[in-house]
Design an enzyme around this catalytic site. Structure first.
Site, PDB file in Angstrom:
ATOM      1  N   PRO A 205       0.838  -1.204   0.000  1.00 61.04           N
ATOM      2  CA  PRO A 205       0.000   0.000   0.000  1.00 61.04           C
ATOM      3  C   PRO A 205       0.874   1.255   0.000  1.00 61.04           C
ATOM      4  CG  PRO A 205      -0.788  -1.591   1.610  1.00 61.04           C
ATOM      5  CD  PRO A 205       0.530  -2.109   1.108  1.00 61.04           C
TER       6      PRO A 205
ATOM      7  N   HIS B 130      -7.270 -14.794   8.304  1.00 56.52           N
ATOM      8  CA  HIS B 130      -6.034 -14.021   8.434  1.00 56.52           C
ATOM      9  C   HIS B 130      -6.135 -12.949   9.519  1.00 56.52           C
ATOM     10  CE1 HIS B 130      -4.859 -16.154   4.868  1.00 56.52           C
ATOM     11  NE2 HIS B 130      -5.835 -15.615   4.168  1.00 56.52           N
TER      12      HIS B 130
ATOM     13  N   ARG C 177      -0.173 -11.887   4.483  1.00 59.12           N
ATOM     14  CA  ARG C 177       1.246 -12.191   4.276  1.00 59.12           C
ATOM     15  C   ARG C 177       2.101 -11.914   5.514  1.00 59.12           C
ATOM     16  NH1 ARG C 177       1.237  -9.382  -1.742  1.00 59.12           N
ATOM     17  NH2 ARG C 177       0.100 -11.044  -2.787  1.00 59.12           N
TER      18      ARG C 177
ATOM     19  N   ARG D 136      12.407  -4.905  -8.085  1.00 60.17           N
ATOM     20  CA  ARG D 136      11.032  -4.740  -8.544  1.00 60.17           C
ATOM     21  C   ARG D 136      11.082  -4.360 -10.012  1.00 60.17           C
ATOM     22  NH1 ARG D 136       9.757  -0.106  -4.215  1.00 60.17           N
ATOM     23  NH2 ARG D 136      11.571  -1.003  -3.183  1.00 60.17           N
TER      24      ARG D 136
END
Length: 313
Positions: free
Chosen positions: A2, A104, A123, A298
């Site tokens: 995010p 989760h 995660r 990335r």
């Protein structure tokens, strides 16, 4: 991960839904979610129980909720939340039976009115921690009763994080803090994207919005910043501010179900992306195919015609 618009969307949702509510119980379902709490789950529970959430504050991608004591006196601690790759803060009604809980769910805080705040993280890169608020000289957002106008109180782990481009002191071109930032960027010899991602230079800009801003400013991600004119740096800062403001209006960027706001609604700015994730698609400005290159573990997406690579890149 995010980025600033996603975190600001969550902050605004928390400000609307949890401020003024008193925490009556805390349950930590996975210790990793509180790994930055020195005393672990027991300490987090003790520091939050019977506290009232008084303000929702953000700097860059960090978000925190300030705490009032049981007698209404402001405390010098805050609940710091880092969403990591997939963290969500969700406001719910009364607790659901265990069988119906999100698999989760990592931490839940129950409020006196029966509602709850859930920290959900698939995660497990995110975390919650109750941390002290410390004074900083930059006058940024913060803290608790007694804050003087020339000093800010920030969570200790956030004290080194720079202001972001939606901060009122940086948002206006020509503002003193904006001129200082422009000079600081041009004093580096790093590529412009590396500087944009450096949270100690300017916070909140991540991979997605950096690529989008550089496309708008027609600059290649590897252009050394010490070779840029002040006007070019200003163009990049303006573009980054614009793209993040537009994403904020849209509710953030969402590529799957992992990013949602406090009510569980996904963002949708991804429909408006010009280069990020558009490898092989025609540039909306000149028609040249968008290129993807590896960058800092990335990817960087850019138009090879509109964003010419610097010599030697």
């Amino acid at each position: 991960m995010p980025e600033l618009p996603e975190v600001e969307t969550v902050r605004a949702g928390l400000a609307d839904h949890v401020l003024g509510r008193r925490i009556t119980a805390v349950e930590v379902l996975r210790d990793r979610a509180v790994r930055h709490q020195e005393g672990g789950a027991d300490e987090l529970t003790a520091l939050l129980t019977d506290r009232t959430l008084s303000a929702a504050v953000r700097r860059g991608k960090f978000l925190w909720l300030t705490l009032d004591g049981p007698d209404g006196v402001a405390e010098d601690h805050a609940l710091l939340a880092h969403l990591g790759m997939s963290g969500q803060l969700l406001v719910t009604g009364a607790s659901a039976p265990d069988a119906e809980r999100n698999p989760h769910l990592r931490v839940r805080a129950a409020f006196a009115d029966g509602s709850e705040l859930h920290f959900v993280d698939q995660r497990t890169f995110g975390y919650l921690a109750v941390v002290p608020l410390v004074p900083t000289p930059d006058g940024g957002p913060g803290g608790f009763a007694g804050t003087s106008p020339d000093r800010a109180y920030l969570p200790a782990p956030v004290a080194h994080i720079a202001r972001d481009l939606l901060d009122p002191l940086l948002a206006a071109p020509g503002a003193p803090a904006r001129r200082v930032l422009n000079r600081r960027i041009r004093s580096s010899s790093r590529g412009i994207k590396r500087v944009l991602l450096d949270q100690e230079t300017v916070s909140g800009v991540g991979n997605i919005y950096a690529d989008e801003a550089l496309w708008r400013a027609r600059l290649h991600y590897a252009r050394p910043t010490d070779r840029l004119r002040a006007g070019q740096v200003e163009d990049v800062l303006d573009a980054a501010t614009e793209v993040m403001t537009e994403a904020l209006v849209a509710g953030g960027t969402s590529f799957d179900a992992l990013y949602v706001n406090v009510n569980g609604a996904s963002g949708y700015f991804d429909r408006s992306l010009n280069v990020y994730g558009q490898e092989g698609e025609p540039c909306r400005r000149c028609g040249t195919a968008i290129v993807r290159e590896a960058f800092m573990n990335r990817s960087s997406y850019f138009c090879p015609r509109c964003q010419r690579a610097p010599r030697g890149a």
